[in-house]
Design a protein around this motif. Structure first.
Motif, PDB file in Angstrom:
ATOM      1  N   ASP A 218       0.839  -1.209   0.000  1.00  0.00           N
ATOM      2  CA  ASP A 218       0.000   0.000   0.000  1.00  0.00           C
ATOM      3  C   ASP A 218       0.873   1.258   0.000  1.00  0.00           C
ATOM      4  O   ASP A 218       0.542   2.258  -0.658  1.00  0.00           O
ATOM      5  N   ALA A 219       1.989   1.232   0.720  1.00  0.00           N
ATOM      6  CA  ALA A 219       2.882   2.399   0.779  1.00  0.00           C
ATOM      7  C   ALA A 219       3.502   2.662  -0.600  1.00  0.00           C
ATOM      8  O   ALA A 219       3.626   3.815  -1.026  1.00  0.00           O
ATOM      9  N   ILE A 220       3.868   1.603  -1.304  1.00  0.00           N
ATOM     10  CA  ILE A 220       4.428   1.770  -2.655  1.00  0.00           C
ATOM     11  C   ILE A 220       3.361   2.329  -3.590  1.00  0.00           C
ATOM     12  O   ILE A 220       3.613   3.232  -4.396  1.00  0.00           O
ATOM     13  N   LYS A 221       2.130   1.817  -3.470  1.00  0.00           N
ATOM     14  CA  LYS A 221       1.044   2.305  -4.327  1.00  0.00           C
ATOM     15  C   LYS A 221       0.742   3.780  -4.054  1.00  0.00           C
ATOM     16  O   LYS A 221       0.419   4.541  -4.975  1.00  0.00           O
ATOM     17  N   ALA A 222       0.856   4.195  -2.805  1.00  0.00           N
ATOM     18  CA  ALA A 222       0.625   5.612  -2.479  1.00  0.00           C
ATOM     19  C   ALA A 222       1.697   6.484  -3.138  1.00  0.00           C
ATOM     20  O   ALA A 222       1.402   7.565  -3.680  1.00  0.00           O
ATOM     21  N   ARG A 223       2.963   6.015  -3.121  1.00  0.00           N
ATOM     22  CA  ARG A 223       4.038   6.780  -3.777  1.00  0.00           C
ATOM     23  C   ARG A 223       3.817   6.810  -5.290  1.00  0.00           C
ATOM     24  O   ARG A 223       4.075   7.811  -5.959  1.00  0.00           O
ATOM     25  N   GLU A 224       3.350   5.680  -5.820  1.00  0.00           N
ATOM     26  CA  GLU A 224       3.058   5.592  -7.256  1.00  0.00           C
ATOM     27  C   GLU A 224       1.986   6.618  -7.653  1.00  0.00           C
ATOM     28  O   GLU A 224       2.105   7.299  -8.673  1.00  0.00           O
TER      29      GLU A 224
END
Ligand SMILES: O=C(O)C[C@H]1C=CC(=O)O1
Length: 92
Positions: A21-27
């Protein structure tokens, strides 16, 4: 230069849901910024798939590669790029 790009995301099994989820938020932040700047012209979900079709408008192949490889989800993606040229019957 316009490029049609298809991105297919493979959800990693070695990360927790919170990490992913953290990677998707940065994406999302990265994608929204490139859209505001005009480099990422279109972003469409492929119905029923964790994939998108996008249109990028960038000055060079190298710049497209730089932008795509900077995607936080890039390590979890398969990316296909199709360079676009003007169609002689296109009216715009
Ligand atoms: O969801 C996706 O298709 C992958 C990627 C592209 C933009 C974004 O925010 O995530």
């Amino acid at each position: 230069m316009l490029f049609l790009v298809r991105m297919d995301v493979k959800v990693p099994t070695h990360l927790s849901a919170a990490e992913f989820d953290a990677i998707k938020a940065r994406e999302k932040t990265y994608a929204e910024q490139l859209q505001r700047e005009g480099a990422w012209r279109h972003l469409w979900r492929v119905v029923g798939e964790y994939a998108n079709y996008s249109v990028f408008d960038v000055p060079s192949n190298d710049e497209l590669h730089r932008l795509l490889s900077g995607l936080p989800l890039f390590p979890f993606m398969t990316v296909h790029v199709t360079p676009l040229a003007k169609h002689p019957s296109a009216i715009q």
